[in-house]
Design an enzyme around this catalytic site. Structure first.
Site, PDB file in Angstrom:
ATOM      1  N   SER A 226      -2.076   8.934  -3.589  1.00 19.32           N
ATOM      2  CA  SER A 226      -0.738   9.232  -3.037  1.00 19.32           C
ATOM      3  C   SER A 226      -0.665   8.730  -1.606  1.00 19.32           C
ATOM      4  O   SER A 226      -1.689   8.680  -0.905  1.00 19.32           O
ATOM      5  CB  SER A 226      -0.501  10.735  -3.017  1.00 19.32           C
ATOM      6  OG  SER A 226      -1.303  11.344  -2.022  1.00 19.32           O
ATOM      7  N   ASP A 227       0.523   8.344  -1.153  1.00 21.29           N
ATOM      8  CA  ASP A 227       0.684   8.162   0.282  1.00 21.29           C
ATOM      9  C   ASP A 227       0.445   9.540   0.905  1.00 21.29           C
ATOM     10  O   ASP A 227       0.539  10.578   0.230  1.00 21.29           O
ATOM     11  CB  ASP A 227       2.069   7.605   0.644  1.00 21.29           C
ATOM     12  CG  ASP A 227       2.062   7.008   2.052  1.00 21.29           C
ATOM     13  OD1 ASP A 227       1.102   7.274   2.812  1.00 21.29           O
ATOM     14  OD2 ASP A 227       3.011   6.283   2.408  1.00 21.29           O
ATOM     15  N   TRP A 228       0.141   9.513   2.194  1.00 23.73           N
ATOM     16  CA  TRP A 228      -0.348  10.736   2.838  1.00 23.73           C
ATOM     17  C   TRP A 228       0.731  11.829   2.869  1.00 23.73           C
ATOM     18  O   TRP A 228       1.717  11.727   3.591  1.00 23.73           O
ATOM     19  CB  TRP A 228      -0.848  10.383   4.238  1.00 23.73           C
ATOM     20  CG  TRP A 228      -2.326  10.036   4.269  1.00 23.73           C
ATOM     21  CD1 TRP A 228      -3.246  10.550   5.146  1.00 23.73           C
ATOM     22  CD2 TRP A 228      -3.059   9.157   3.409  1.00 23.73           C
ATOM     23  NE1 TRP A 228      -4.500  10.038   4.859  1.00 23.73           N
ATOM     24  CE2 TRP A 228      -4.419   9.195   3.803  1.00 23.73           C
ATOM     25  CE3 TRP A 228      -2.734   8.367   2.311  1.00 23.73           C
ATOM     26  CZ2 TRP A 228      -5.427   8.461   3.175  1.00 23.73           C
ATOM     27  CZ3 TRP A 228      -3.733   7.629   1.676  1.00 23.73           C
ATOM     28  CH2 TRP A 228      -5.050   7.690   2.107  1.00 23.73           C
TER      29      TRP A 228
END
Ligand code: BGC
Length: 750
Positions: A226-228
Site C-alpha cells: 500500500s502507499d503509506w
C-alpha cells in the site's frame, strides 16, 4: 524456495501470518525470529536513496541525487535510465536497503499536479519503457523496486480520498498502459497501490485493479504494497489483492485479519497467498544482500552530471545565440545560478552527496577569457523581486554582451501533497526577465521547474533551456551545454501548453467534492492538442540541438501484414551539421478511418542515436500488434481494426518528416448483434448486412416510386439513419414486421 516457503507457512500461527502483512515501522517489514524470518528495509525513491530513521524528512543519509523523473525522461534514453537504476541499486546495497520505492509512472494529466516532477511523461509508451529500463537497472543489483502509484493517481489535490472516474478504454490505453509494459517486461518486485479511488473503489482494495488486471492478466508475481497510510479496510484490501500494508501501525489491522479468519469472514488461503508472496520477496532480498558493499560516490556524481546533460532540453536558439562564447562580458542573473532548484519537495527529497553550482561551473569554463557579472534578481524562497534586485539586475544587463537569466519554480511549487494553482513563474522571475530585456536583447533563460510553465516573454528572449529539476549535477551540466562543451540532446516528454486553460483536463480538474471525472478520455497531452489542431508553446517530443539532422528515407519490410506479424521500419538519418550529436527519432502510428474515436497519432516506438558530423545511420524499429490496436471494451481485449495505417516519423509530435502506409489484416471479428434498432447505415458496408441492405433499398425504391433524382438521393441519405423497426411504417407495410424478424435471424446466425 517455494517448498521452503510453503513449509514455513505451515509452521506459522494465524497471528504470525497476519503480522507479516504489515510493516514493523515506517520502513521495515516484520521479522519472526522463531522461524528465522528476517526483516527487510524499503525507502524512497524514486531518483535516489532517501534513507531516514523515521518520518523526519530532513534526517536522511547522503546519497546521489540523480535528475528527477521529469528531467530524466527528456533524455528518452533507455540505457541511461538503466545506468541510473543500477547506480541507485548499488547505493541501496551500501545502505542495506532492499526495496527502492519507485519509479513513479503516473501520467501527467494536468501540468498542475505537484508530483509531475516524479513522473515521466504524458505518453504511456515513453513512460513505461523508461520505467522498465530503470527497474531493470535497480534490480540488476539484487535490489527490488516499487512501481507507483497504481493507478490513476494524477493529482495531489485530495489525493487520499479522491475518486478518479475513468472509462475503461482510457484507463487501459493511457493510465494502466504506463504500468503494464514495465511490469510485464521488467518484473518489479513490488507494485505500490495508490491512495485514491478508481471508479468508486480505493486502489488498495480494488480487486479489479490488483487481482484481475495486475495479478491475473499481467501475471505479476511480486508483492502489492500500500502507499503509506492508504489502507481503509484491511480485510477487504487483503481479499482484493493487497499483500503488504505500510507503514506499520502496531498491529491494529493485523488483529482485524486474525478476527476475520476466525469468524470465517476471510479464507485463510487468501492470507496464505499474501504471506507466500511477501516471504518470497523477503528471502530474495536477503539472498541478494551484499554485506559491506560500498559505491564510488565520485563516479555516481559524474553519472548524475551526465544524465542531466543528456536530459536538459534546448527550447529556443534564435540567431544561434547559443552556444555562448567565453568572451566579452557575460551577465548571470537569478539566485538559482548560485542555489539551483534541482529536486522537489516531499518523500523524494534527498540529502545529496555533492551539489554542482551553475555559477561556479560557468566561472570554471570561462576562466579569465571573459568577465562574469552576477545579480541575484529575486528572493529564492518567495520568488519575489524588489527595486534593489531590479536595479542590480539592470546594471548587470547594461554592462553585459549577453545575459543568462536563471528562473523557475521555488520548491513550494513542485511538491508532493500540493498541486500548483497556475502555470506561471513567480511574478518576480517574470518581472526580472522583462526588466533585463529593456537593457539587453541578448537574453538566454535557463529554467528550473518540475513541469510545464507559461512563458509570457517567449518572443523576446533569444535562447531558452529547460533544465527541469536536474539533480545534484545540474551546475556542470547546464554550464557545459550553455558553452557548447556538450551538445543538447533532450526532447520534451510532455507538451507545454500556451496557457493553463488549453490543457485538456482543465474543465474537469480537480473535480467536485471527492470525485474527478476524466472526461477528456484518451485525449491527454498531444493526443488532445493534435486532435484540436491547437497551437502549443512547445510540443511533445520537441528539442533542439547545436547540429542539424536530416531524415533521408523510411522503409518498411512489408506493406501488408496480419495483426500477429511484426512490422520492421527503417529510417535513415544524417547528421548534416559540423559537430557530433544525438537525435531522438520518434515513430507515431495513425489510423484515419476508424470505427472508434482515435487520437490523430500515437507514439509507438523511439530511439536515440549518436551521429558524428556527416554520418548516416539506418535505425531499425519494430512494431507489433499493440502498435495498431486499441482496447475494445466489448471484448475486454486489445483489438486491431483491419485497414490502412500511417507510419509517421517525427523529429517531434508536430514535426513529421517521413511517412509510409501499411495495410494490417485483422484476425478477429468483433461479435456483432443486430437488433430492430440497427440502422441501415450499419448494414450498408457490413459484409453480413450488405445483401439485405441492397434488398431493403430495392423495396424502399419500389414503395416510394423512386426515380434517380437528387431529391431521391436525399431521401436515401435520410433513410440511412433509420432503424429497421421503422421500415414497416415508412414502406406502409411493404416491408413487414415478419420480414424484419427473418432478416435479424439471418444476420445474427453465427
Ligand atoms: C508517497 C509515496 C512514498 C511513501 C513513503 C507516500 O506519501 O505517496 O510515493 O513512497 O509516502 O514515503
Amino acid at each position: 524456495m517455494s517448498d521452503k516457503i510453503k513449509e514455513l507457512i505451515s509452521k506459522m500461527t494465524l497471528e504470525e501470518k497476519a503480522s507479516l502483512c504489515s510493516g514493523f515501522d515506517a520502513w521495515h517489514t516484520k521479522a519472526i525470529e522463531r522461524l528465522g524470518i528476517p526483516s527487510i528495509m524499503m525507502t524512497d525513491g524514486p531518483h535516489g536513496v532517501r534513507k531516514s530513521n523515521g518520518f523526519n524528512l530532513n534526517e536522511t543519509v547522503p546519497s546521489t541525487c540523480f535528475p528527477t523523473a521529469a528531467c530524466m525522461a527528456s533524455s528518452w534514453d533507455r540505457n541511461l535510465l538503466q545506468e541510473v537504476g543500477a547506480a541507485i541499486g548499488k547505493e541501496c546495497q551500501a545502505e542495506g536497503v532492499s526495496i527502492l520505492l519507485g519509479p513513479g509512472v503516473n501520467i501527467k494529466r494536468t501540468p498542475l499536479c505537484g508530483r509531475n516532477f516524479e513522473y515521466y511523461s504524458e505518453d504511456p509508451l515513453l513512460s513505461s519503457e523508461l520505467a522498465a529500463s530503470f527497474i531493470k537497472g535497480v534490480q540488476s543489483q539484487g535490489v527490488g523496486t516499487s512501481i507507483k502509484h497504481f493507478a490513476a493517481n494524477n493529482q495531489e489535490y485530495r489525493r487520499l480520498v479522491v475518486d478518479a472516474r475513468v472509462d475503461e478504454r482510457t484507463l487501459r490505453e493511457i493510465y494502466l498502459a504506463s504500468f503494464e509494459k514495465a511490469i510485464k517486461e521488467a518484473k518489479p518486485w513490488t507494485v505500490m497501490a495508490a491512495y485514491n479511488k478508481v471508479n468508486g473503489e480505493y486502489c488498495t482494495q480494488n480487486e479489479y485493479l490488483l487481482t484481475k488486471i495486475l495479478k491475473e492478466e499481467w501475471g505479476f508475481e511480486g508483492v502489492v504494497v500500500s502507499d503509506w497510510g492508504a489502507v481503509d479496510d484491511r480485510v477487504k484490501a487483503l481479499e482484493a489483492g493487497l499483500d503488504l500494508q505500510m507503514p506499520g501501525n502496531g498491529g491494529i489491522d493485523d488483529k482485524k485479519i486474525v478476527e476475520a479468519v476466525k469468524s470465517g469472514k476471510l479464507s485463510e488461503e487468501v492470507l496464505d497467498r499474501a504471506v507466500e508472496r511477501i516471504l518470497k520477496i523477503v528471502f530474495k532480498a536477503v539472498e541478494n544482500k551484499k554485506e559491506g558493499f560500498t559505491y564510488d560516490k565520485e563516479a555516481h556524481h559524474e553519472l548524475a552530471i551526465k544524465v542531466a546533460r543528456e536530459s536538459m532540453v534546448l527550447l529556443k536558439n534564435e540567431d544561434n545565440i547559443l552556444p555562448l562564447k567565453a568572451q566579452g562580458t557575460i551577465g548571470i542573473i537569478g539566485g538559482f545560478a548560485k542555489q539551483p532548484q534541482y529536486q522537489g519537495g516531499g518523500s523524494s527529497h534527498l540529502n545529496p552527496t555533492k551539489l554542482s553550482i551553475p555559477l561556479d561551473e560557468i566561472l570554471n569554463i570561462v576562466g579569465d577569457k571573459a568577465k562574469v557579472l552576477y545579480a541575484q534578481g529575486y528572493d529564492l524562497q518567495t520568488g519575489e523581486t524588489n527595486v534593489n534586485y531590479i536595479s542590480e539586475a539592470k546594471e548587470v544587463a547594461k554592462k553585459s554582451d549577453v545575459v543568462v537569466i536563471f528562473a523557475g519554480l521555488p520548491e513550494s511549487f513542485d511538491s508532493e501533497g500540493l498541486d500548483r494553482q497556475h502555470l506561471k513563474l513567480p511574478d518576480g522571475h517574470n518581472i526580472i526577465i522583462n526588466e533585463v530585456l529593456k537593457e539587453n536583447s541578448n537574453v538566454v533563460v535557463v529554467l528550473m521547474n518540475g513541469s510545464a510553465v507559461e512563458m509570457p516573454w517567449i518572443d523576446k528572449v533569444k535562447g531558452i533551456f529547460e533544465c527541469y529539476l536536474a539533480g545534484q549535477g545540474v551546475g556542470k551540466a547546464i554550464a557545459e551545454l550553455l558553452f557548447g562543451i556538450a551538445n543538447p540532446c533532450g526532447k520534451l516528454a510532455e507538451t507545454f501548453p500556451i496557457k493553463l486553460s488549453d490543457n485538456p483536463a482543465h474543465l474537469n480538474y480537480p473535480g467536485e467534492k471527492d470525485r474527478v471525472e476524466y472526461r477528456e478520455g484518451l485525449f491527454v497531452g498531444y493526443r488532445y492538442y493534435d486532435k484540436k489542431e491547437m497551437d502549443v508553446l512547445f510540443p511533445f517530443g520537441y528539442g533542439l540541438s547545436y547540429t542539424k539532422f536530416d531524415y533521408l528515407d523510411i522503409r518498411v519490410d512489408k506493406k501488408e501484414l496480419d495483426e500477429n506479424q511484426i512490422l520492421k521500419v527503417f529510417v535513415r538519418v544524417k547528421n548534416s551539421g559540423k559537430i557530433a550529436g544525438k537525435e531522438i527519432v520518434q515513430i507515431y502510428v495513425s489510423k484515419k478511418e476508424s470505427n472508434v474515436m482515435r487520437p490523430e497519432k500515437e507514439l509507438k516506438a523511439f530511439k536515440k542515436v549518436y551521429l558524428e558530423p556527416g554520418e548516416v545511420k539506418e535505425i531499425e524499429f519494430t512494431l507489433d500488434k499493440r502498435a495498431f490496436a486499441y482496447y475494445e471494451v466489448d471484448v475486454q481485449d486489445w483489438y486491431v481494426e483491419e485497414g490502412e495505417y500511417n507510419i509517421l516519423v517525427g523529429k517531434s509530435s508536430r514535426d513529421i518528416v517521413l511517412s509510409e502506409k501499411v495495410y494490417v489484416k485483422s484476425l478477429r471479428k468483433l461479435p456483432k448483434t443486430y437488433t430492430r434498432n440497427t440502422i441501415l447505415y450499419d448494414l450498408k458496408d457490413d459484409p453480413k448486412g450488405k445483401e439485405i441492405y441492397n434488398e431493403i433499398v430495392e423495396m424502399i425504391k419500389k414503395s416510394f416510386n423512386f426515380s434517380s433524382s437528387n431529391a431521391d438521393d436525399t431521401i436515401m441519405m435520410f433513410l440511412l439513419q433509420t432503424p429497421l423497426r421503422s421500415l414497416v411504417s415508412f414502406t406502409r407495410g411493404l416491408i413487414s414486421g415478419e420480414k424484419i424478424e427473418m432478416w435479424l435471424r439471418e444476420l445474427n446466425k453465427q
